[in-house]
Scaffold this motif. Structure first.
Motif, mmCIF file in Angstrom:
data_model
loop_
_atom_site.group_PDB
_atom_site.id
_atom_site.type_symbol
_atom_site.label_atom_id
_atom_site.label_comp_id
_atom_site.label_asym_id
_atom_site.label_seq_id
_atom_site.Cartn_x
_atom_site.Cartn_y
_atom_site.Cartn_z
ATOM 1 N N MET A 1 8.745 9.134 -6.034
ATOM 2 C CA MET A 1 8.122 10.007 -5.709
ATOM 3 C C MET A 1 7.453 9.743 -4.557
ATOM 4 N N TYR A 2 7.663 10.968 -3.579
ATOM 5 C CA TYR A 2 7.763 10.077 -1.691
ATOM 6 C C TYR A 2 6.834 10.444 -0.911
ATOM 7 N N GLY A 3 5.871 10.127 -0.156
ATOM 8 C CA GLY A 3 5.074 10.535 0.720
ATOM 9 C C GLY A 3 5.174 10.334 1.932
ATOM 10 N N LEU A 4 4.017 10.360 2.633
ATOM 11 C CA LEU A 4 3.963 9.671 4.396
ATOM 12 C C LEU A 4 2.575 9.221 4.762
ATOM 13 N N ILE A 5 1.928 8.414 5.271
ATOM 14 C CA ILE A 5 1.137 7.704 5.819
ATOM 15 C C ILE A 5 1.714 7.624 7.487
ATOM 16 N N ASN A 6 0.182 7.558 8.298
ATOM 17 C CA ASN A 6 0.240 7.631 9.545
ATOM 18 C C ASN A 6 -0.480 5.693 10.112
ATOM 19 N N TYR A 7 -0.677 5.598 11.514
ATOM 20 C CA TYR A 7 -0.589 4.295 11.681
ATOM 21 C C TYR A 7 -2.265 4.104 11.564
ATOM 22 N N LYS A 8 -2.608 5.125 10.538
ATOM 23 C CA LYS A 8 -3.879 4.862 10.590
ATOM 24 C C LYS A 8 -4.091 4.694 9.023
ATOM 25 N N GLY A 9 -2.959 4.976 8.320
ATOM 26 C CA GLY A 9 -3.604 4.930 7.052
ATOM 27 C C GLY A 9 -3.909 6.023 6.630
ATOM 28 N N PHE B 1 0.299 -5.236 2.069
ATOM 29 C CA PHE B 1 0.096 -6.349 1.579
ATOM 30 C C PHE B 1 0.344 -5.951 -0.340
ATOM 31 N N THR B 2 0.483 -7.025 -1.255
ATOM 32 C CA THR B 2 0.231 -6.859 -2.519
ATOM 33 C C THR B 2 -1.147 -7.146 -3.550
ATOM 34 N N LYS C 1 -5.159 -5.261 12.122
ATOM 35 C CA LYS C 1 -4.555 -6.792 12.998
ATOM 36 C C LYS C 1 -5.961 -7.130 12.163
ATOM 37 N N ASP C 2 -7.086 -7.385 12.090
ATOM 38 C CA ASP C 2 -7.906 -8.383 11.599
ATOM 39 C C ASP C 2 -8.028 -8.404 10.131
ATOM 40 N N GLY C 3 -7.480 -8.098 9.146
ATOM 41 C CA GLY C 3 -6.849 -7.645 7.653
ATOM 42 C C GLY C 3 -8.103 -7.072 7.029
ATOM 43 N N ALA C 4 -8.868 -6.089 7.822
ATOM 44 C CA ALA C 4 -9.325 -5.608 7.517
ATOM 45 C C ALA C 4 -7.958 -3.976 6.242
ATOM 46 N N ILE C 5 -8.440 -4.393 4.888
ATOM 47 C CA ILE C 5 -7.738 -3.343 3.989
ATOM 48 C C ILE C 5 -8.198 -1.590 4.428
ATOM 49 N N VAL C 6 -6.697 -1.054 4.517
ATOM 50 C CA VAL C 6 -6.790 -0.166 5.516
ATOM 51 C C VAL C 6 -6.531 1.244 4.335
ATOM 52 N N VAL C 7 -5.749 0.252 3.610
ATOM 53 C CA VAL C 7 -4.799 1.677 2.138
ATOM 54 C C VAL C 7 -4.946 0.865 1.307
ATOM 55 N N LYS D 1 1.378 -3.173 -6.827
ATOM 56 C CA LYS D 1 0.982 -2.186 -5.893
ATOM 57 C C LYS D 1 0.619 -2.747 -4.129
ATOM 58 N N ILE D 2 1.175 -1.989 -3.361
ATOM 59 C CA ILE D 2 1.055 -2.931 -1.756
ATOM 60 C C ILE D 2 0.308 -2.257 -1.465
ATOM 61 N N GLY D 3 -0.669 -2.244 -0.546
ATOM 62 C CA GLY D 3 -1.387 -1.317 0.557
ATOM 63 C C GLY D 3 -1.477 -1.832 1.639
ATOM 64 N N PHE D 4 -2.036 -2.005 3.087
ATOM 65 C CA PHE D 4 -2.237 -1.841 3.953
ATOM 66 C C PHE D 4 -3.364 -2.147 4.664
ATOM 67 N N VAL D 5 -3.069 -3.069 5.873
ATOM 68 C CA VAL D 5 -4.385 -3.972 6.477
ATOM 69 C C VAL D 5 -3.882 -3.777 8.151
#
Length: 257
Positions: free
Chosen positions: A70-78, A11-12, A22-28, A16-20
């Motif tokens: 600059m690049y990084g990596l996150i997993n499925y849990k954020g 989501f934006t 499936k329940d819509g809770a902000i993870v990142v 900036k971009i973050g991640f939620v």
């Protein structure tokens, strides 16, 4: 959102971009400028980037500023696997745990998602992404896009073992090309090698239409794959040179010294 099959959903907020989840809770929390890939499975990772600003003093005291991701990596849990601190982060094709990285000092290494350095930083001048279980490596340098400075090429496997020694004048790119062979050149002799045979795998793919051996003077006579690019149409670089000197990216022409 429940119908979305992704484990992390972007989501934006502003720019900036973050991640939620499936329940819509902000993870990142929103912090990234771009993301690459999606998490449909717990083995999936997402490449993320942030912008780094830098500048140089030009003629007349004018300061020119630039922006570089600059690049990084996150997993499925954020969770963060790699901080966004790399100039490049190339995923291995067929191995979700392996990445070729380039740091701020332009050094290359191979890392796995467990934090192990498979190939130590600085061992090679350049390392390609892995495909078919192999990656091209080079020692020496390229100046002005020309491979004529004593640099030598080889191939390594996913454990960092040298499968072809660093004694070749050129090894053609195969990363992301869906090829099962590549061309290696030493002196005036060039030949095709079957990638699976280098790893002692069963041969399951037919060779492509290249002949086994031919005169290396044929190098540089192939055109068409990069038709429409400035590097080929206006500067005259062949498919071979763009594949090898520019790593298959004709836009890299603008980065030559």
């Amino acid at each position: 959102m429940q119908d979305d099959g992704r484990l992390l959903i972007p989501f934006t907020s502003g720019d900036k971009i973050g991640f939620v989840d499936k329940d819509g809770a902000i993870v990142v929390k929103p912090q990234f400028t771009m993301y690459y890939g999606d998490c449909y499975d717990e083995s999936d990772n997402i490449r993320v980037s942030v912008d780094r600003l830098y500048g140089f003093v030009r003629g007349g005291g004018r300061v020119a500023t630039y922006k570089r991701p600059m690049y990084g990596l996150i997993n499925y849990k954020g969770e963060t696997i790699f901080d966004p601190s790399f100039y490049s982060l190339i995923p291995a094709i067929g191995n979700k745990k392996l990445y070729t990285v380039q740091d701020r000092n332009l050094g290359y290494a191979v890392l796995n998602t467990g934090g192990t350095e498979v190939v130590r930083l600085g061992k090679y001048s350049w390392i390609d992404g892995f495909d078919n279980g192999l990656a091209r490596v080079r020692i020496g340098n390229v100046t002005n896009g020309q491979n004529e400075n004593g640099d030598k090429w080889g191939l390594i496997d996913e454990n960092g073992k040298e499968i072809l020694p660093l004694e070749y004048d050129s090894i053609w790119t195969f990363y992301g090309k869906k090829r099962f062979t590549t061309k290696v050149v030493k002196g005036n002799v060039a030949c095709d090698v079957i990638l699976s045979e280098l790893l002692d795998k069963d041969k399951t793919q037919e060779k492509d239409n290249h002949s086994d051996f031919y005169d290396a003077n044929d190098y540089g006579t192939n055109y068409g794959e990069y038709a429409g690019s400035y590097a080929q149409d206006l500067e005259g670089y062949s498919d071979d040179v763009i594949d090898d000197a520019f790593d298959g990216d004709p836009d890299a022409y603008w980065n030559i010294d």
